[in-house]
Design an enzyme around this catalytic site. Structure first.
Site, short mmCIF file in Angstrom:
data_model
loop_
_atom_site.label_atom_id
_atom_site.label_comp_id
_atom_site.label_asym_id
_atom_site.label_seq_id
_atom_site.Cartn_x
_atom_site.Cartn_y
_atom_site.Cartn_z
N SER A 28 0.82 -1.22 0.00
CA SER A 28 0.00 0.00 0.00
C SER A 28 0.85 1.27 0.00
CB SER A 28 -0.96 0.00 1.19
OG SER A 28 -0.24 -0.01 2.41
N GLU A 130 18.28 17.55 -4.35
CA GLU A 130 18.85 16.48 -3.52
C GLU A 130 20.09 15.98 -4.23
OE1 GLU A 130 15.86 13.53 -2.68
OE2 GLU A 130 14.77 14.85 -1.34
N HIS A 251 21.66 5.40 3.00
CA HIS A 251 21.44 6.85 3.05
C HIS A 251 22.51 7.46 3.94
CE1 HIS A 251 19.59 10.75 3.50
NE2 HIS A 251 18.67 10.42 2.62
N ARG A 300 24.28 10.00 -3.99
CA ARG A 300 24.18 9.46 -2.64
C ARG A 300 25.29 8.46 -2.29
NH1 ARG A 300 18.26 7.98 -1.25
NH2 ARG A 300 18.12 10.24 -1.22
N HIS A 361 18.81 1.96 3.17
CA HIS A 361 17.69 2.83 2.82
C HIS A 361 16.85 2.31 1.66
CE1 HIS A 361 15.55 6.60 2.44
NE2 HIS A 361 15.98 6.80 1.21
N ARG A 396 20.34 4.39 -6.99
CA ARG A 396 19.15 5.17 -7.35
C ARG A 396 19.39 6.68 -7.15
NH1 ARG A 396 14.85 7.13 -3.94
NH2 ARG A 396 16.23 6.40 -2.31
#
Ligand code: SIN
Length: 545
Positions: A28, A130, A251, A300, A361, A396
């Site tokens: 969900s 970011e 992260h 990242r 993460h 990513r």
């Protein structure tokens, strides 16, 4: 390769009840909720299964935002370039093109559907930066509560539709297939209903996995602790191909809350750096400016790597994030929830630096699927973090994941017309088993130690040996703990073996014994299947269909 005996079918009592729908959606978050709405748009009835409550998912915890080329001067092409650069040579370029080209319109549809994003003074969607983004292209909501707002809007739509039936606290056990090997349903356990009454079967004409990530396989993660890799593990047991599991993104800025902290950890969004905060080592030096031209907003993996190096150098378990120049307005209005997390551990980020550390993460790999969610098994779709479309490559790009979940879940709709009629599940005699739930602690400890952010051959081999030992700790007692431990062992085995095999450092996969990226040898995806309880890994050259 040290063979680990993995469970090929989860042990449980026989399903005591059956429920039918046209489409089953598992999960969900943004991917699952959007997929449910896509199926409804085609007039299909939906059974939505979620492991916690409808509003709890990695999506609802997402702080930073959703990336799309919405701003003046930005373009899908620039978003494409930044995504490829972060992905460190392993992105599937065709998939990335679809993502960045269709992203802006998909975000606008999300707004029309009711998600309220923060606006700038001119009334346009406010955009921040970011890591890895050369442009301001991250849309956010409620300051640092982007995921909660997206979840609120999508949940409202789903709840308003009587043709979406919802089961909360539903742990899906295994996929059911018909005599043509087509997926035609699932077995599941509704937690809290008892070991016997809780187990049932759900039958459907298509099953969509949107089960999220596998962060709970590590001792510290930003994910909810229900993220035990269930979708990847059950897809493997059903014979699907999985790829890129060695690329788990750590992260770089997770709030350090003490040396013994385990489980879900509070995230300090990259958007805090997007608004001007900088990383400092224990001596107060701003180290990122020496490491990458994009400094604190480097991709990242680069930042997480640098933070780790500083931690190793200093012997202290954290570095600092300095947001003291941001000012009260930004802290109160842009980052109210992060401010609260800091205050809860006695840090006032307006005047004090925040201790931060990397933590698991995001899983860039998962069940191989295309940009319409199709997997290699008919009737089975995968979308969101549990899927591997090749969009993320080896690392990513920040805030691309909500976008991917949205875009692919909408595109699944094209395959939900002319679904075959419901078929009967085949009763087979695949042997079932379970790992003792008590092994979970050891699984996460050994995964973190040997297959965490920093890896080498010796540590990985030790982890694999430990996992092989833990795989012998079986039980007949079916329980949520043993089902989850079994799934964790399966995903950790895949992840650790893929990480051992990839003898280079690339993106979020960092090997101290192979510190360089090696394009001559490793421009491949490591993929694998489960065959009679044995993992079979292989390699596929990038760009090959
Ligand atoms: C963050 O807010 O830093 C996380 C964003 C993301 O993981 O994409």
């Amino acid at each position: 390769m040290t063979q680990i005996n993995l469970v090929q079918r989860l042990n449980s009592t026989e399903p005591g009840w059956t429920i039918n729908a046209d489409v089953i959606v598992i999960g969900s978050g943004i991917a699952g909720l959007t997929a449910a709405l896509s199926a409804r748009a085609k007039g299909l009835s939906v059974l939505l299964l979620t492991k916690d409550v409808l509003s709890t998912s990695s999506t609802s915890w997402a702080q930073g935002g959703i990336a799309a080329a919405l701003g003046p001067g930005d373009s899908p092409d620039q978003h494409f370039q930044d995504t490829l650069e972060a992905g460190a040579g392993l992105c599937d370029q065709d998939s990335v093109k679809i993502l960045v080209q269709e992203g802006p319109a998909a975000v606008r549809r999300l707004i029309n559907l009711g998600a309220t994003f923060d606006l700038d003074s001119a009334g346009n969607v406010a955009l921040t930066r970011e890591g890895g983004h050369r442009r301001h292209r991250i849309a956010h909501a409620g300051g640092d509560a982007t995921g909660a707002e997206i979840s609120r809007a999508l949940v409202a739509k789903v709840l308003a539709d009587p043709k979406v039936r919802i089961f909360e606290h539903a742990l899906v056990l295994d996929l059911l297939k018909d005599k043509f090997e087509r997926v035609c349903g699932v077995t599941l356990h509704v937690m809290g209903k008892g070991r016997i009454d809780g187990v049932g079967a759900a039958l459907a004409r298509a099953v969509i996995l949107a089960t999220g990530g596998l962060g709970a396989v590590f001792e510290q993660t930003t994910n909810p602790l229900v993220a035990t890799g269930d979708g990847v593990a059950l897809a493997l047991r059903a014979g699907t191909t999985v790829a890129d599991l060695e690329f788990v993104q750590f992260h770089p800025t997770v709030l350090w809350v003490g040396p013994d902290s385990r489980g879900s950890q509070p995230l300090i969004s990259e958007a805090v750096r997007g608004e001007g905060a900088i990383l400092r080592n224990i001596n107060g030096e701003a180290f990122m400016s020496k490491i990458h031209p994009m400094k604190d907003l480097a991709p990242r993996d680069v930042v997480a790597h640098a933070v780790h190096e500083e931690i190793i150098k200093s012997g202290k378990p954290f570095v600092y994030l300095d947001g003291t120049k941001l000012g009260k307005d930004i802290w109160l209005n842009r980052f109210p929830n992060i401010l609260l997390s800091c205050q809860e551990i006695g840090i006032d980020p307006l005047v004090e630096m925040i201790p931060v550390v990397p933590a698991a993460h995001y899983a860039s790999g998962g069940v191989i699927s295309d940009m319409t969610g199709r997997t290699d098994i008919p009737g089975l779709f995968a979308v969101g973090e549990c899927a591997s479309t090749g969009v993320h490559g080896a690392n990513r790009l920040a805030s691309n994941s909500l976008l991917e979940g949205l875009v692919v879940a909408e595109r699944i709709a094209q395959h939900l017309v002319d679904l075959p009629a419901q078929s009967e599940p085949l009763i087979d005699n695949i042997p079932s088993n379970l790992i003792d739930g008590k092994a979970r602690k050891e699984i996460t400890a050994t995964t973190t130690k040997g297959a965490g952010a920093v890896r080498n051959s010796q540590g990985l081999q030790q982890t694999i040996n430990n996992l092989a030992q833990l795989a012998t700790k079986t039980t007949n007692l079916a329980s949520t703990q043993s089902w989850e431990a079994t799934n964790l062992l399966t995903v950790s085995s895949f992840l650790s073996n893929a990480a051992l095999r990839r003898e280079e450092s690339r993106g979020s996969h960092w090997r101290t014994d192979f510190p360089a990226r090696n394009d001559e040898r490793w421009l491949v995806r490591i993929q694998g299947k489960l065959n009679e309880g044995k993992l079979e890994l292989s390699e596929k050259a990038i760009g090959k269909k």
